[in-house]
Design a protein around this motif. Structure first.
Motif, PDB file in Angstrom:
ATOM      1  N   UNK A   1       0.871  -1.177   0.000  1.00 27.81           N
ATOM      2  CA  UNK A   1       0.000   0.000   0.000  1.00 27.81           C
ATOM      3  C   UNK A   1       0.906   1.225   0.000  1.00 27.81           C
ATOM      4  N   UNK A   2       0.926   1.950  -1.105  1.00 27.30           N
ATOM      5  CA  UNK A   2       1.775   3.133  -1.248  1.00 27.30           C
ATOM      6  C   UNK A   2       0.896   4.354  -1.014  1.00 27.30           C
ATOM      7  N   UNK A   3       1.227   5.121   0.011  1.00 26.94           N
ATOM      8  CA  UNK A   3       0.406   6.256   0.408  1.00 26.94           C
ATOM      9  C   UNK A   3       0.969   7.565  -0.128  1.00 26.94           C
ATOM     10  N   UNK A   4       0.168   8.603   0.009  1.00 29.30           N
ATOM     11  CA  UNK A   4       0.564   9.943  -0.416  1.00 29.30           C
ATOM     12  C   UNK A   4       1.947  10.291   0.125  1.00 29.30           C
ATOM     13  N   UNK A   5       2.825  10.776  -0.759  1.00 28.07           N
ATOM     14  CA  UNK A   5       4.177  11.144  -0.363  1.00 28.07           C
ATOM     15  C   UNK A   5       5.185  10.022  -0.480  1.00 28.07           C
ATOM     16  N   UNK A   6       4.743   8.830  -0.875  1.00 25.32           N
ATOM     17  CA  UNK A   6       5.645   7.691  -1.024  1.00 25.32           C
ATOM     18  C   UNK A   6       5.837   7.359  -2.509  1.00 25.32           C
ATOM     19  N   UNK A   7       6.884   6.590  -2.785  1.00 19.21           N
ATOM     20  CA  UNK A   7       7.200   6.219  -4.154  1.00 19.21           C
ATOM     21  C   UNK A   7       7.607   4.750  -4.220  1.00 19.21           C
ATOM     22  N   UNK A   8       7.588   4.214  -5.434  1.00 17.00           N
ATOM     23  CA  UNK A   8       8.026   2.835  -5.677  1.00 17.00           C
ATOM     24  C   UNK A   8       8.944   2.863  -6.889  1.00 17.00           C
ATOM     25  N   UNK A   9      10.055   2.134  -6.808  1.00 15.48           N
ATOM     26  CA  UNK A   9      10.993   2.023  -7.920  1.00 15.48           C
ATOM     27  C   UNK A   9      10.886   0.628  -8.514  1.00 15.48           C
ATOM     28  N   UNK A  10      10.632   0.561  -9.807  1.00 17.28           N
ATOM     29  CA  UNK A  10      10.585  -0.698 -10.538  1.00 17.28           C
ATOM     30  C   UNK A  10      11.825  -0.780 -11.421  1.00 17.28           C
ATOM     31  N   UNK A  11      12.680  -1.798 -11.250  1.00 15.25           N
ATOM     32  CA  UNK A  11      13.861  -1.927 -12.098  1.00 15.25           C
ATOM     33  C   UNK A  11      13.499  -2.469 -13.485  1.00 15.25           C
ATOM     34  N   UNK A  12      14.409  -2.359 -14.447  1.00 19.91           N
ATOM     35  CA  UNK A  12      14.142  -2.897 -15.779  1.00 19.91           C
ATOM     36  C   UNK A  12      13.827  -4.398 -15.723  1.00 19.91           C
ATOM     37  N   UNK A  13      12.870  -4.830 -16.515  1.00 17.46           N
ATOM     38  CA  UNK A  13      12.500  -6.242 -16.581  1.00 17.46           C
ATOM     39  C   UNK A  13      11.558  -6.700 -15.489  1.00 17.46           C
ATOM     40  N   UNK A  14      11.252  -5.841 -14.533  1.00 22.65           N
ATOM     41  CA  UNK A  14      10.336  -6.180 -13.436  1.00 22.65           C
ATOM     42  C   UNK A  14       8.905  -5.883 -13.883  1.00 22.65           C
ATOM     43  N   UNK A  15       7.991  -6.815 -13.655  1.00 22.23           N
ATOM     44  CA  UNK A  15       6.592  -6.563 -13.995  1.00 22.23           C
ATOM     45  C   UNK A  15       6.050  -5.468 -13.084  1.00 22.23           C
ATOM     46  N   UNK A  16       5.549  -4.419 -13.703  1.00 19.70           N
ATOM     47  CA  UNK A  16       4.985  -3.292 -12.963  1.00 19.70           C
ATOM     48  C   UNK A  16       3.490  -3.529 -12.791  1.00 19.70           C
ATOM     49  N   UNK A  17       3.109  -3.829 -11.575  1.00 20.72           N
ATOM     50  CA  UNK A  17       1.699  -4.065 -11.270  1.00 20.72           C
ATOM     51  C   UNK A  17       1.287  -3.038 -10.228  1.00 20.72           C
ATOM     52  N   UNK A  18       0.378  -2.163 -10.625  1.00 19.17           N
ATOM     53  CA  UNK A  18      -0.136  -1.191  -9.674  1.00 19.17           C
ATOM     54  C   UNK A  18      -1.533  -0.761 -10.072  1.00 19.17           C
ATOM     55  N   UNK A  19      -2.279  -0.298  -9.061  1.00 19.24           N
ATOM     56  CA  UNK A  19      -3.646   0.168  -9.291  1.00 19.24           C
ATOM     57  C   UNK A  19      -3.936   1.305  -8.324  1.00 19.24           C
TER      58      UNK A  19
END
Length: 90
Positions: free
Chosen positions: A55-73
């Motif tokens: 659960x990524x809340x306001x003010x937070x970030x997520x880093x996806x490296x190359x080749x990683x499946x990016x799943x977010x909603x």
């Protein structure tokens, strides 16, 4: 020939694209060739990395490296503003 921002960057640090958007209820399930840094400026999102949903809340970030499946909603019931940058290099 179609244009794509999903490009592998070799050499020094390079920017593919970046942006900001207001969305509600959107999702993504893709694999990219570059890094993606996704920042939640307003609202919240659910992102999956290595099979774990976070659960990524306001003010937070997520880093996806190359080749990683990016799943977010993003929650459709609230206004969400996110910023992203796609970059690469060695």
């Amino acid at each position: 020939m179609a244009y794509s921002t999903d490009q592998e960057i070799t050499g020094e640090l390079g920017l593919n694209n970046c942006g900001i958007q207001t969305i509600g209820g959107a999702s993504n399930h893709r694999i990219r060739k570059d890094f993606t840094l996704l920042y939640v400026a307003k609202g919240h999102a659910y992102m999956s990395k290595n099979g774990q949903e976070i659960h990524v809340q306001e003010g937070q970030a997520m880093l996806f490296p190359p080749g990683c499946r990016q799943i977010y909603r993003f929650d459709a019931a609230s206004e969400n503003i996110n910023m992203w940058i796609h970059f690469g290099g060695s």
